[in-house]
Every structure is written in structure tokens, then in C-alpha cells.
Design a protein around this motif. Structure first.
Motif, PDB file in Angstrom:
ATOM      1  N   LYS A   1       0.836  -1.210   0.000  1.00 33.66           N
ATOM      2  CA  LYS A   1       0.000   0.000   0.000  1.00 33.66           C
ATOM      3  C   LYS A   1       0.863   1.249   0.000  1.00 33.66           C
ATOM      4  N   GLN A   2       1.855   1.244   0.888  1.00 35.73           N
ATOM      5  CA  GLN A   2       2.721   2.417   0.960  1.00 35.73           C
ATOM      6  C   GLN A   2       3.563   2.551  -0.301  1.00 35.73           C
ATOM      7  N   PHE A   3       3.958   1.424  -0.830  1.00 37.45           N
ATOM      8  CA  PHE A   3       4.785   1.438  -2.037  1.00 37.45           C
ATOM      9  C   PHE A   3       4.050   2.068  -3.215  1.00 37.45           C
ATOM     10  N   ILE A   4       2.779   1.684  -3.375  1.00 40.88           N
ATOM     11  CA  ILE A   4       2.067   2.059  -4.602  1.00 40.88           C
ATOM     12  C   ILE A   4       1.335   3.396  -4.465  1.00 40.88           C
ATOM     13  N   ASP A   5       1.252   3.903  -3.260  1.00 42.29           N
ATOM     14  CA  ASP A   5       0.500   5.147  -3.066  1.00 42.29           C
ATOM     15  C   ASP A   5       1.359   6.351  -3.471  1.00 42.29           C
ATOM     16  N   VAL A   6       1.499   6.549  -4.790  1.00 45.79           N
ATOM     17  CA  VAL A   6       2.293   7.679  -5.270  1.00 45.79           C
ATOM     18  C   VAL A   6       1.357   8.796  -5.749  1.00 45.79           C
ATOM     19  N   ASP A   7       1.740  10.035  -5.502  1.00 53.09           N
ATOM     20  CA  ASP A   7       0.876  11.156  -5.864  1.00 53.09           C
ATOM     21  C   ASP A   7       0.819  11.382  -7.375  1.00 53.09           C
ATOM     22  N   ASP A   8       1.937  11.096  -8.017  1.00 50.51           N
ATOM     23  CA  ASP A   8       2.054  11.369  -9.444  1.00 50.51           C
ATOM     24  C   ASP A   8       1.338  10.274 -10.245  1.00 50.51           C
ATOM     25  N   GLN A   9       0.148  10.606 -10.766  1.00 56.41           N
ATOM     26  CA  GLN A   9      -0.662   9.586 -11.428  1.00 56.41           C
ATOM     27  C   GLN A   9      -0.019   9.068 -12.712  1.00 56.41           C
ATOM     28  N   ALA A  10       0.734   9.942 -13.393  1.00 53.24           N
ATOM     29  CA  ALA A  10       1.429   9.490 -14.605  1.00 53.24           C
ATOM     30  C   ALA A  10       2.434   8.404 -14.243  1.00 53.24           C
ATOM     31  N   LEU A  11       3.123   8.598 -13.110  1.00 54.25           N
ATOM     32  CA  LEU A  11       4.090   7.593 -12.666  1.00 54.25           C
ATOM     33  C   LEU A  11       3.377   6.295 -12.282  1.00 54.25           C
ATOM     34  N   LEU A  12       2.270   6.427 -11.560  1.00 52.84           N
ATOM     35  CA  LEU A  12       1.502   5.241 -11.173  1.00 52.84           C
ATOM     36  C   LEU A  12       1.099   4.429 -12.404  1.00 52.84           C
ATOM     37  N   PHE A  13       0.564   5.124 -13.416  1.00 50.91           N
ATOM     38  CA  PHE A  13       0.149   4.424 -14.636  1.00 50.91           C
ATOM     39  C   PHE A  13       1.358   3.855 -15.375  1.00 50.91           C
ATOM     40  N   ASP A  14       2.481   4.591 -15.351  1.00 49.34           N
ATOM     41  CA  ASP A  14       3.694   4.073 -15.977  1.00 49.34           C
ATOM     42  C   ASP A  14       4.140   2.769 -15.313  1.00 49.34           C
ATOM     43  N   VAL A  15       4.102   2.766 -13.972  1.00 49.75           N
ATOM     44  CA  VAL A  15       4.535   1.570 -13.243  1.00 49.75           C
ATOM     45  C   VAL A  15       3.660   0.384 -13.631  1.00 49.75           C
ATOM     46  N   ILE A  16       2.341   0.616 -13.684  1.00 48.64           N
ATOM     47  CA  ILE A  16       1.433  -0.489 -14.034  1.00 48.64           C
ATOM     48  C   ILE A  16       1.661  -0.957 -15.470  1.00 48.64           C
ATOM     49  N   ALA A  17       1.745  -0.002 -16.383  1.00 49.98           N
ATOM     50  CA  ALA A  17       1.934  -0.367 -17.793  1.00 49.98           C
ATOM     51  C   ALA A  17       3.288  -1.041 -18.000  1.00 49.98           C
ATOM     52  N   ALA A  18       4.316  -0.523 -17.310  1.00 44.05           N
ATOM     53  CA  ALA A  18       5.659  -1.105 -17.444  1.00 44.05           C
ATOM     54  C   ALA A  18       5.679  -2.510 -16.847  1.00 44.05           C
ATOM     55  N   ALA A  19       5.015  -2.689 -15.705  1.00 41.20           N
ATOM     56  CA  ALA A  19       4.958  -4.008 -15.074  1.00 41.20           C
ATOM     57  C   ALA A  19       4.215  -4.975 -15.990  1.00 41.20           C
ATOM     58  N   ASN A  20       3.212  -4.487 -16.671  1.00 41.71           N
ATOM     59  CA  ASN A  20       2.463  -5.320 -17.607  1.00 41.71           C
ATOM     60  C   ASN A  20       3.341  -5.703 -18.798  1.00 41.71           C
ATOM     61  N   TYR A  21       4.084  -4.708 -19.300  1.00 38.09           N
ATOM     62  CA  TYR A  21       5.008  -4.968 -20.409  1.00 38.09           C
ATOM     63  C   TYR A  21       6.091  -5.962 -19.991  1.00 38.09           C
ATOM     64  N   MET A  22       6.611  -5.778 -18.786  1.00 40.69           N
ATOM     65  CA  MET A  22       7.666  -6.685 -18.309  1.00 40.69           C
ATOM     66  C   MET A  22       7.094  -8.003 -17.786  1.00 40.69           C
ATOM     67  N   ASP A  23       5.784  -8.090 -17.769  1.00 43.22           N
ATOM     68  CA  ASP A  23       5.098  -9.309 -17.331  1.00 43.22           C
ATOM     69  C   ASP A  23       5.426  -9.677 -15.883  1.00 43.22           C
ATOM     70  N   ILE A  24       5.162  -8.720 -14.993  1.00 43.41           N
ATOM     71  CA  ILE A  24       5.313  -8.976 -13.556  1.00 43.41           C
ATOM     72  C   ILE A  24       3.891  -8.966 -12.986  1.00 43.41           C
ATOM     73  N   LYS A  25       3.269 -10.127 -12.960  1.00 39.60           N
ATOM     74  CA  LYS A  25       1.841 -10.178 -12.643  1.00 39.60           C
ATOM     75  C   LYS A  25       1.523  -9.624 -11.256  1.00 39.60           C
ATOM     76  N   GLY A  26       2.378  -9.950 -10.300  1.00 36.83           N
ATOM     77  CA  GLY A  26       2.128  -9.509  -8.931  1.00 36.83           C
ATOM     78  C   GLY A  26       2.074  -7.999  -8.798  1.00 36.83           C
ATOM     79  N   LEU A  27       2.943  -7.327  -9.524  1.00 36.79           N
ATOM     80  CA  LEU A  27       2.988  -5.864  -9.432  1.00 36.79           C
ATOM     81  C   LEU A  27       1.820  -5.214 -10.183  1.00 36.79           C
ATOM     82  N   VAL A  28       1.444  -5.793 -11.314  1.00 34.13           N
ATOM     83  CA  VAL A  28       0.262  -5.284 -12.013  1.00 34.13           C
ATOM     84  C   VAL A  28      -0.939  -5.369 -11.059  1.00 34.13           C
TER      85      VAL A  28
END
Lengths: 414, 189
Positions: free
Chosen positions: B114-141
Motif C-alpha cells: 500500500k505504501q509502495f504504490i501510493d504515489v501522488d504522481d498519477q502518470a508515474l503510477l500508470f507508468d509503473v502499471i503499464a511497465a509491469a504489464n510490459y515486463m510481465d510482472i503479474k504480482g505488481l500489475v
């Protein structure tokens, strides 16, 4: 070799993430907008919404509408939902739900008690609209037995009070539920032996069995019952509560041994012993030597067996999860526990006697693989005066400590 | 005794994983930043795992960094991703004999996540999700998706649009029709 590497890496640069929309849209839309995502990604994100939120948020955008129901694989239909739907019309609303969520595979009807009469209609609507439907969970009682006649092949999980509830054709007294994967029931009686034998024969693919309560003196019944259970060779998970075990020694030990020796797939076991005799409990626990594939174990034990608690666990070399619910446990129980549980990752302790002092934590810190420690304290335990964060410096793998007291939770993280 | 005959196959495995995580490999973001990551942790990404397996560990360690070309893998997103895999690489694996995956889906995020993913910058949050999806890290997505879903839980459509910057492409009539269809959801029980 270097050349090969370079080539592969270049090709990766141009590899798409498999979602054509994604690349195109990410150029068109702002990075902080959810519009940047293609349908796959959007659907994946929305797959964690609650069932009701999906309907509430369907009209956020056309993309939401297209994707929000795709990931509904399981549905839980209970009295509350039916009451809510009743304000409109049940048939129409259920039909709408079933049409919007065509990917449903599992329907959980265990929360249907009062509204049982709607079950056949509900099931029919889902069966007709959701072509992947293949699992139905339900409570089996006299008023739902007829449901089984109609939808039997879909039913894979049943909860009931008595084993006799699984006789679904009460007129002939013969037809039994069959092909279950998960089964739990409350009461077992000595004269259920024959029924259990037939039940086991009809449900050879059972993976999970939960015997909730056994009040009766089981000395004569346990061996026969465990003998039957040991025929379930596909069993992955078993929960047994053995009520009164009195003076007959080795009965529980030998009965549990039969299961351990025959159910080779068993990985998760929950045992509750009603007896307060230390000797009998230690004996029963010793049967764990025949459960060498066990990964998770829950123990509820009412006798004081401190120094002999961990010894039998050394045979379960794969044990990663342990839950202890021992009202008479003292700090001594954990002495040298690290030797017997070298792979333990998760430990849950219900601390009845305020034993979590320096001595005990010292022993716990030596568990080499421990990642998660969860402790439930008595109501009046004073958390403020105890510092658990020190554990992280001593325990190599520990990531998280969760302490529960009086409805409050305190976390520690590395 | 029965259990002595039974070979424990996982033991070595865990040690090997721990050993391998001491090996550092380099990951390169789409912006050009190069970051080090433990090998076992990096292999939580199926994309990286496949590359390491086809190239061989030695090649990955000694040669150039692995390039993560998707534009969502910015420097900031890659740093977050490495932080996450370095924390989670030794998590207990999912047991396919049980419904662990289903259970985890329904579980709340851990306090750390929760603390890890609670970032204020929404562009960064979406980047992390999209990047995790691209890198195929299911747990992080999953962590990212759960976080977004918990933020929009119980909110109105308009609030969700404002929060996630979503364009409403429905006409008022279309919206009304959907509302009517889903009327049961608003009934008090």
C-alpha cells in the motif's frame, strides 16, 4: 555471442507489449489519464472492482462498459443480493447480470438460506447465458436436495450439517452427491460409517474435506472414519476436529497415520484435539511423521505439551506455514523451534498467556526462513511497552510483523 | 521410515535463488537510465526471465544491460519496479493445487505494498502499471490495479472520471439507459 545478444535486445525494443491499442493511445492521451490504456489493460485493472461497483461504474466511459464485466469469473448469490434485486424483478435482473457477465465459471450459493426457492431459476438463467459455468457451491439441506437432482453435475462444493444430507434422493435413500471437489460438514455420528464409505466411493476426486465438529467419543469411530478418508487419494487439504479422546492410547495416532500414509497429495492440514491429556496429544501429534509433504499446518491443542510441540514437526520438512492456537502454551514451546522448522515462512500465534517476551522472541528470531509473523494478543496486552522492530536486525528474512490486540493492529516492516 | 525415502526437492532451490540474487544484472529504461537488480528479483519479470534463459546467465551478467524498450519503462518507473521485485522475490510461490491465486485476488494489499504504490504522481503510477504489464510482472500489475480499484470504490461515475482523467464518451441518454438497467444496485436492502 555479443552480436547475438545485441540482436536480441534490438528486437525487444520494437516488440510491442501485445496490445496494439496501447502504443497508439499512449501517444494520443496524457500519461496521467486512464484513457491511455487499451482495453486489455483497462479490463485487467477493473478486474479488482467489487461486483456492485462494476455495475455502478459501467457508465464511466464506453471503454469501462466494454471491459468492466469481462473478468467476472465467480459470482456470489446470497439472500442479501436477492432481497435487493427483489425490488425490481428477479428474473429480468438476473438475466441482465448473466448476459453482462458471460464469463462466469463459478456460482457460490452458500449464502442462500431464506431465498432458497429462487435457486433453480437463478441457476437456469446463468446456465443458459454463461457457457463456461462449471462449478456451483451450495449448502445441502432438505429444501435444496431437489436442486441437486436438477443441477447435480455442476455442483462441486457442498456444505451441510450431517453426512446424511448428502443422500439427495430421500425416497429411495440411495442417490448420493458425487464428484465433489470440496466438502465440509458439521456432525459425524458413529452410525455414519456405512454412509461415509459410500460417500467416499462416489467422490474420489475430493480435494478438500472439512469435518467441523465431533462431540462424541470417537475412540471406536476414529479408526474406521480415518480408514475411509485415507481412500481419498486426491486430497490436498484436510481439517479434522477430534473431540474427546480418552484413555485408549495410540488410537488417534494410528488413525492419523493411515491418512498420512495413503493421502500422498495432502499438503494442508488442520488438526484440533479435544483431549486435555498431554500424553494422548503428544502421541497423536507424533503421527505427523507420516505427513512429510505437508506445507501448511494449523494446530488447536488444549493440553500443555510445550517441550514436545515442535519435535514431531521436524518430519514435515516442507512446512512453510504454521498456525498455533494453544491455550496452554508457554514460552518454552519455542526453544530450538528453528531446528525443527527450517523452512517456516509464516507463523501465526494466538498468545493466550502473554508469552511473547524477550526469551520467546529470541527463539523466533532464529527461524531462518521466517518472513511473516502474526500474533494475536489477549485483550489487555500492552503493545506500547514492547518493541518488536528489533527482531528485524536479528532475523534474516523477516519482512512483516502484525500484532493484533483489542481490535487494533500494529505493523512492523523491515 | 516413510519420510526418509521422500526427497525434498525445494531445499536447494531456495538456496540457489538466494545465491543468484547476489548476482546483479543491469536493466536499461526507455529513457536510457541503467539500474542494477538482483538476478532472482529481476526474473520476477517473465520478460527478463525469458531473456536470461535464452541468452544464458553469464551473457546477461557480463554484457550490456537488458533494454526495456516500452515507453512506459521510464527511469522513475523502473526504479519503482526494482524496489518492488527486490522486496518480493522471496515471497512464497503460488500453489496451483489450491486457490491461492483466487484468495490473493480478494485479499487487501499488504501494508508495505500500500505504501509502495501510493504515489501522488498519477502518470508515474500508470507508468509503473503499464511497465509491469510490459515486463510481465503479474504480482505488481495486481498491486497497481488493486490500488486504483480501492481508490474508486464506492465513488460516483463523475468522481471516477475526474480522478482518473477519463473522457466521458456517452450521451446523456445512453447514460440514463445504463442507469435504468442497473437500477437494482441503488435499491436499499
Amino acid at each position: 555471442m555479443t552480436q547475438e545478444v545485441t540482436q536480441m535486445m534490438e528486437s525487444l525494443e520494437t516488440t510491442d507489449d501485445g496490445n496494439g491499442d496501447n502504443r497508439q493511445q499512449s501517444k494520443t492521451y496524457a500519461k496521467y489519464s486512464m484513457d491511455r490504456f487499451g482495453d486489455d489493460m483497462c479490463g485487467l485493472i477493473l478486474s479488482y472492482l467489487s461486483f456492485k461497483d462494476r455495475f455502478r461504474l459501467e457508465c464511466v466511459s464506453k471503454q469501462f462498459q466494454r471491459t468492466v464485466f469481462d473478468s467476472v469469473i465467480d459470482i456470489n448469490i446470497n439472500d442479501r443480493l436477492i432481497r435487493q434485486i427483489q425490488r425490481t424483478t428477479i428474473t429480468q435482473t438476473i438475466a441482465t447480470i448473466a448476459t453482462k457477465c458471460p464469463n462466469i465459471e463459478t456460482i457460490d450459493l452458500r449464502g442462500m438460506f431464506i431465498k432458497c426457492e429462487h435457486i433453480p431459476e437463478v441457476l437456469r438463467l446463468f446456465r443458459d447465458n454463461c457457457l463456461n459455468l462449471r462449478e456451483v457451491y451450495c449448502n445441502l439441506r432438505s429444501n435444496t436436495a431437489q436442486l441437486y437432482q436438477q443441477f447435480g453435475p455442476l455442483v462441486t462444493r457442498i456444505e451441510c450439517n450431517d453426512l446424511s444430507d448428502t443422500v439427495v434422493d430421500t425416497t429411495s435413500g440411495q442417490q448420493l452427491v458425487n464428484n465433489l471437489k470440496t466438502f465440509s460438514f458439521h456432525f459425524y455420528y458413529p452410525n455414519d460409517t456405512q454412509l461415509l464409505s459410500a460417500f467416499v466411493a462416489h467422490n474420489q476426486c475430493l480435494k478438500s474435506v472439512d469435518f467441523k465438529e465431533m462431540y462424541i467419543d470417537l475412540n471406536d469411530t476414529i479408526p474406521e472414519m480415518c480408514g475411509q478418508l485415507s481412500r481419498l487419494t486426491q486430497l490436498r487439504e484436510l481439517s479434522l476436529r477430534l473431540g474427546i479422546m480418552n484413555s485408549k492410547t495410540l488410537v488417534a495416532n494410528q488413525s492419523l497415520r493411515t491418512i498420512g500414509e495413503n493421502c500422498k497429495q495432502l499438503q494442508r492440514l488442520s488438526l484440533e484435539f479435544g483431549s486435555e491429556s498431554p500424553v494422548l496429544n503428544v502421541e497423536a501429534l507424533d503421527s505427523l511423521r507420516y505427513y512429510c509433504r505437508l506445507k501448511r499446518l494449523h494446530l488447536t491443542i488444549n493440553a500443555a505439551i510445550d517441550d514436545q510441540l515442535f519435535d514431531p514437526l521436524r518430519h514435515c520438512k516442507r512446512l512453510t506455514h504454521l498456525e498455533l492456537y494453544l491455550p496452554r502454551m508457554t514460552a518454552k514451546a519455542f526453544i530450538n523451534c528453528f531446528k525443527n522448522c527450517p523452512r517456516l515462512q509464516y507463523l501465526y500465534i494466538h498468545d493466550f498467556n502473554d508469552i511473547m517476551g524477550a526469551e520467546c522472541l529470541d527463539e523466533l528470531s532464529r527461524l531462518p526462513a521466517l518472513q511473516t509473523l502474526i500474533i494475536f494478543f489477549r485483550r489487555d496486552y500492552d503493545l506500547i511497552n514492547n518493541d518488536f522492530s528489533d527482531l528485524f536486525t536479528r532475523s534474516a528474512k523477516l519482512k512483516c510483523i502484525r500484532l493484533h490486540v483489542n481490535n487494533g493492529i500494529k505493523f512492523y516492516y523491515r | 521410515m516413510a519420510d526418509n525415502a521422500d526427497h525434498i526437492d525445494g531445499d536447494d532451490n531456495e538456496d540457489v535463488r538466494a545465491q543468484q540474487n547476489l548476482i546483479k544484472i543491469k536493466l536499461k529504461s526507455s529513457e536510457g537510465g541503467i539500474y542494477e537488480c538482483g538476478l532472482t528479483a529481476a526474473k520476477m519479470s517473465d520478460l527478463v526471465k525469458n531473456m536470461v534463459e535464452s541468452l544464458g546467465t553469464d551473457a546477461v551478467v557480463t554484457t550490456e544491460p537488458i533494454i526495456l524498450g516500452n515507453e512506459a519503462v521510464t527511469d522513475a518507473a523502473l526504479k519503482k519496479i526494482i524496489e518492488w521485485v527486490e522486496f518480493h522475490w522471496d515471497d512464497p510461490p503460488v500453489d496451483h493445487d489450491f486457490e491461492d491465486e483466487k484468495d490473493r485476488r480478494n485479499e487487501e494489499l499488504s501494508h508495505w505494498d500500500k505504501q509502495f504504490i501510493d504515489v501522488d504522481d498519477q502518470a508515474l503510477l500508470f507508468d509503473v502499471i503499464a511497465a509491469a504489464n510490459y515486463m510481465d510482472i503479474k504480482g505488481l500489475v495486481e498491486v497497481g490495479a488493486k490500488h486504483i480499484c480501492s481508490k474508486i470504490r464506492g465513488k460516483s461515475c463523475q468522481e471516477v472520471r475526474e480522478m482518473l482523467k477519463i473522457t466521458n464518451d456517452f450521451t446523456a441518454e445512453e447514460e440514463d439507459a445504463i442507469h435504468k438497467e442497473n437500477a437494482w444496485i441503488y435499491a436499499k436492502d
